[in-house]
Motif scaffolding. Sequence first.
Motif, short mmCIF file in Angstrom:
data_model
loop_
_atom_site.label_atom_id
_atom_site.label_comp_id
_atom_site.label_asym_id
_atom_site.label_seq_id
_atom_site.Cartn_x
_atom_site.Cartn_y
_atom_site.Cartn_z
N ARG A 183 50.47 34.26 41.47
CA ARG A 183 49.53 35.11 40.73
C ARG A 183 48.41 35.56 41.65
NH1 ARG A 183 44.81 33.92 36.49
NH2 ARG A 183 44.64 31.98 37.65
N LEU A 184 48.06 36.82 41.61
CA LEU A 184 46.95 37.35 42.42
C LEU A 184 45.73 37.57 41.55
CD1 LEU A 184 46.03 38.51 45.20
CD2 LEU A 184 46.67 40.76 44.32
N ARG A 185 44.59 37.07 42.03
CA ARG A 185 43.30 37.32 41.40
C ARG A 185 42.34 37.82 42.46
NH1 ARG A 185 40.03 37.29 38.81
NH2 ARG A 185 39.11 35.42 37.93
N VAL A 186 41.56 38.84 42.13
CA VAL A 186 40.55 39.36 43.03
C VAL A 186 39.19 39.12 42.40
CG1 VAL A 186 39.64 41.42 44.17
CG2 VAL A 186 42.11 41.09 44.01
N ILE A 187 38.28 38.52 43.17
CA ILE A 187 36.93 38.26 42.67
C ILE A 187 35.92 38.96 43.56
CG2 ILE A 187 37.55 36.06 41.59
CD1 ILE A 187 36.22 34.64 43.99
N GLY A 188 34.83 39.39 42.97
CA GLY A 188 33.78 40.05 43.74
C GLY A 188 33.24 41.26 42.98
N ASP A 189 32.35 41.97 43.62
CA ASP A 189 31.72 43.15 43.03
C ASP A 189 32.60 44.36 43.34
OD1 ASP A 189 30.14 45.16 42.08
OD2 ASP A 189 28.53 44.91 43.56
N ARG A 190 33.41 44.74 42.37
CA ARG A 190 34.38 45.82 42.59
C ARG A 190 33.77 47.20 42.43
NH1 ARG A 190 39.77 43.95 39.46
NH2 ARG A 190 40.12 46.21 39.60
N ASN A 191 32.50 47.29 42.06
CA ASN A 191 31.87 48.60 41.87
C ASN A 191 31.78 49.39 43.16
OD1 ASN A 191 31.40 48.26 39.07
ND2 ASN A 191 29.54 47.08 39.48
N ASN A 235 40.75 49.96 43.37
CA ASN A 235 40.63 49.27 42.08
C ASN A 235 41.89 49.41 41.25
OD1 ASN A 235 38.07 47.87 41.78
ND2 ASN A 235 37.08 49.86 41.97
N ARG A 236 42.54 50.58 41.30
CA ARG A 236 43.80 50.75 40.58
C ARG A 236 44.89 49.85 41.15
NH1 ARG A 236 42.15 56.24 40.45
NH2 ARG A 236 43.36 56.69 42.34
N LEU A 237 44.95 49.75 42.47
CA LEU A 237 45.94 48.88 43.10
C LEU A 237 45.70 47.42 42.71
CD1 LEU A 237 46.06 50.46 46.69
CD2 LEU A 237 47.94 50.40 45.03
N ILE A 238 44.44 47.02 42.67
CA ILE A 238 44.10 45.66 42.26
C ILE A 238 44.52 45.41 40.81
CG2 ILE A 238 42.21 44.05 41.79
CD1 ILE A 238 40.75 45.32 44.20
N ASP A 239 44.19 46.34 39.93
CA ASP A 239 44.55 46.20 38.51
C ASP A 239 46.06 46.07 38.35
OD1 ASP A 239 41.91 46.32 37.67
OD2 ASP A 239 41.98 48.49 37.26
N ASN A 240 46.80 46.90 39.08
CA ASN A 240 48.26 46.86 38.99
C ASN A 240 48.81 45.53 39.50
OD1 ASN A 240 48.31 49.46 37.96
ND2 ASN A 240 48.69 50.43 39.94
N ALA A 241 48.24 45.04 40.62
CA ALA A 241 48.71 43.79 41.21
C ALA A 241 48.40 42.61 40.30
CB ALA A 241 48.07 43.59 42.58
N GLU A 242 47.20 42.58 39.75
CA GLU A 242 46.84 41.49 38.85
C GLU A 242 47.69 41.52 37.58
OE1 GLU A 242 42.23 40.33 39.86
OE2 GLU A 242 42.57 41.94 38.40
N GLY A 243 47.94 42.72 37.08
CA GLY A 243 48.77 42.84 35.87
C GLY A 243 50.20 42.40 36.11
N LEU A 244 50.77 42.80 37.24
CA LEU A 244 52.16 42.45 37.55
C LEU A 244 52.34 40.95 37.69
CD1 LEU A 244 55.05 43.33 38.43
CD2 LEU A 244 54.17 43.39 40.79
N THR A 245 51.38 40.27 38.29
CA THR A 245 51.54 38.85 38.62
C THR A 245 50.86 37.91 37.63
OG1 THR A 245 49.57 38.85 40.06
CG2 THR A 245 51.67 39.45 41.08
N ARG A 246 50.30 38.44 36.57
CA ARG A 246 49.44 37.67 35.66
C ARG A 246 50.10 36.39 35.15
NH1 ARG A 246 48.11 41.53 32.45
NH2 ARG A 246 46.08 41.90 33.43
#
Length: 246
Positions: free
Chosen positions: A101-109, A116-127
Amino acid sequence: MRDADDNRSNTAPAHVAIIMDGNGRWAKARGLPRTAGHKKGVDAVRRTVEAARELGIGTLTIFSFSSENWRRPEEEISDLMGLLRFYLRSEVAELHRAGIRLRVIGDRNRLSDDINRLIDNAEGLTRDNRVMTLVVALSYGSRLEIVHAARRLAEEAAAGRLSPDAIDEDALSARLYTADIPDPDLIIRTSGEKRISNFLLWQAAYAELVFVDTLWPDFTKRDLEAAIEEFHRRERRFGATTAGSR
């Protein structure tokens, strides 16, 4: 018959966090641009993720880009963001196949929309993966994380949703980026530097710290194993004392 210490020495820490340092020095020592060091550093990430999975580590956190790193030259930041895009596009499918599972932490702003879209997709795929969790600290600074958590508590208290008397360590922990992640047992820093550089300050309260001389691009499974061996030589008391200790 094995004794308790033998069994403990064969058990991987539940959560290992790594401050990946030394890419620039690795490149400089070889007369190469810093970008070359960062590229080799990606190879070390790949090796270390695989090693952590093989060793049975439940959570691996890597400090990939700090909030302070935004002060670096624009060209270097652009190169680092390019490597991040490459990693998210090329490695996530393999992480998923491995049950990670991939999780990204930090200030994504401060990150671009496409990242951010790539992160969302990666987190969703591996959730739903459960073999291991890989946490990537990206645009991350621990002091800012704590400030954000304190601000959330203040806003909830001001709105009447939270009694000030209910604000305790658990309440603040629940509002950190790492609310769903266990605190690290072991923090490793490469390259010989002996500081934690605004990394997981709250979460590291009782972590064991191991500093190794190896530059991050040269970090191998054996380096990880050696750090874990050092971890098992420590006596973790979590603020308590044992007979004969002070």
